[in-house]
Scaffold this active site. Sequence first.
Site, PDB file in Angstrom:
ATOM      1  N   ASN A 220      28.905 -24.869 -29.265  1.00  0.00           N
ATOM      2  CA  ASN A 220      29.129 -24.962 -30.135  1.00  0.00           C
ATOM      3  C   ASN A 220      29.436 -26.531 -30.436  1.00  0.00           C
ATOM      4  O   ASN A 220      30.252 -27.075 -30.471  1.00  0.00           O
ATOM      5  CB  ASN A 220      30.769 -24.077 -30.778  1.00  0.00           C
ATOM      6  CG  ASN A 220      30.990 -24.280 -32.164  1.00  0.00           C
ATOM      7  OD1 ASN A 220      30.049 -24.834 -32.910  1.00  0.00           O
ATOM      8  ND2 ASN A 220      32.439 -24.058 -32.281  1.00  0.00           N
TER       9      ASN A 220
ATOM     10  N   HIS B 257      34.875 -17.193 -35.878  1.00  0.00           N
ATOM     11  CA  HIS B 257      35.144 -18.399 -35.086  1.00  0.00           C
ATOM     12  C   HIS B 257      36.739 -18.752 -35.887  1.00  0.00           C
ATOM     13  O   HIS B 257      37.048 -19.085 -36.974  1.00  0.00           O
ATOM     14  CB  HIS B 257      34.411 -20.157 -34.945  1.00  0.00           C
ATOM     15  CG  HIS B 257      34.946 -20.382 -33.800  1.00  0.00           C
ATOM     16  ND1 HIS B 257      36.033 -21.879 -34.661  1.00  0.00           N
ATOM     17  CD2 HIS B 257      34.631 -20.933 -33.088  1.00  0.00           C
ATOM     18  CE1 HIS B 257      36.471 -22.701 -33.290  1.00  0.00           C
ATOM     19  NE2 HIS B 257      34.949 -22.256 -32.454  1.00  0.00           N
TER      20      HIS B 257
ATOM     21  N   GLU C  85      38.500 -16.283 -27.224  1.00  0.00           N
ATOM     22  CA  GLU C  85      38.387 -17.997 -27.654  1.00  0.00           C
ATOM     23  C   GLU C  85      40.173 -18.083 -28.262  1.00  0.00           C
ATOM     24  O   GLU C  85      41.058 -17.560 -29.334  1.00  0.00           O
ATOM     25  CB  GLU C  85      38.352 -18.332 -28.715  1.00  0.00           C
ATOM     26  CG  GLU C  85      36.215 -18.652 -28.549  1.00  0.00           C
ATOM     27  CD  GLU C  85      35.455 -19.992 -28.873  1.00  0.00           C
ATOM     28  OE1 GLU C  85      35.610 -20.692 -27.718  1.00  0.00           O
ATOM     29  OE2 GLU C  85      35.851 -19.510 -30.013  1.00  0.00           O
TER      30      GLU C  85
ATOM     31  N   GLY D 252      39.864 -26.477 -29.248  1.00  0.00           N
ATOM     32  CA  GLY D 252      39.836 -27.993 -29.332  1.00  0.00           C
ATOM     33  C   GLY D 252      40.742 -29.270 -29.707  1.00  0.00           C
ATOM     34  O   GLY D 252      41.587 -28.328 -28.320  1.00  0.00           O
TER      35      GLY D 252
ATOM     36  N   SER E 127      38.808 -24.907 -24.668  1.00  0.00           N
ATOM     37  CA  SER E 127      38.765 -26.014 -23.936  1.00  0.00           C
ATOM     38  C   SER E 127      37.831 -26.395 -21.986  1.00  0.00           C
ATOM     39  O   SER E 127      39.017 -26.509 -21.516  1.00  0.00           O
ATOM     40  CB  SER E 127      40.445 -26.428 -23.208  1.00  0.00           C
ATOM     41  OG  SER E 127      40.853 -27.246 -24.637  1.00  0.00           O
TER      42      SER E 127
HETATM   43  C1  PEP Z   1      34.936 -24.092 -29.811  1.00  0.00           C
HETATM   44  O1  PEP Z   1      34.292 -24.231 -31.066  1.00  0.00           O
HETATM   45  O2  PEP Z   1      34.670 -22.675 -29.801  1.00  0.00           O
HETATM   46  C2  PEP Z   1      35.551 -24.245 -28.732  1.00  0.00           C
HETATM   47  C3  PEP Z   1      35.380 -23.542 -27.675  1.00  0.00           C
HETATM   48  O3  PEP Z   1      35.627 -25.837 -28.692  1.00  0.00           O
HETATM   49  P1  PEP Z   1      36.510 -26.266 -27.187  1.00  0.00           P
HETATM   50  O4  PEP Z   1      35.530 -26.354 -26.383  1.00  0.00           O
HETATM   51  O5  PEP Z   1      36.214 -28.321 -27.613  1.00  0.00           O
HETATM   52  O6  PEP Z   1      37.851 -26.186 -27.018  1.00  0.00           O
END
Ligand code: PEP
Length: 253
Positions: A7, A93, A163, A169, A211
């Site tokens: 993503n 999301h 998630e 993030g 993450s």
């Molecule tokens: C995401 O954008 O779905 C995500 C999991 O971001 P990150 O890996 O940066 O935490």
Amino acid sequence: MKLLVANWKMAPETAIQAVALTKKIHAIARATKKNITTVICPPFIHLQVVSKNARTLFVGAQGVAPVTTIATTGMVSASMLKGAGVTYCIVGHSESRARGETNDLVKEQLDRLLEKKIIPILCVGEHDRDPHGWYLSTIKDQIETALLNIPKATLKRIVIAYEPVWAIGEHATREATPVECNEMVIFIKKIIADLYDEKVASGMTILYGGSVTEINASVFVTDGGADGLLVGRVSLDPKRFGTLAQRIATVVS
Ligand code: PEP
């Protein structure tokens, strides 16, 4: 076979950078294609140029209009995505939900994608965890609303990504543990089994995202029981993303 979804969020800035990144990720995907299906999800504006350079990579979008009427300023329809070479599309999301997307709106998006034979990647996740486990009802509501009236035979064309919002993030408080991931994969499959049956539930693809890095990726797939990963920030760094993919390929081969 594992599913690895990049993503890119609202990056990179230019089409030239998007093509360069696509080519680098394509090289990674080619080297790991025996064990991993790789999907890259650029911002809308780069979809066409990324599709032209994707070769064996799959291209995903980061959202879709919930309706098909032309009077929908600022949105992109499922049929436009299809025309731009899109095979997958992220819906629900947490960053989109934070801008006001409700469970009902996510359901409409999912339906529009299925109508055009695009595979929705339905993101679900709780904001916080409480000691009594009430957060589980958030996940249940998100899934049950999205899957309302979806026939059993269609489920194999839907991916669910767990998630947890607290793990996503740069403001993440921490990453999830593999045990937390595994509990949630089991819980999500139980929701599907209750709605449909165990056979269809065990065949579903459940991703973990939040993450994920080259350091922690493989343990989410092994101990965490995830069928793949949704990777944000690290997917914009081809060196780190390449290491991550290699490590996944090693543990599943
Ligand atoms: C995401 O954008 O779905 C995500 C999991 O971001 P990150 O890996 O940066 O935490």
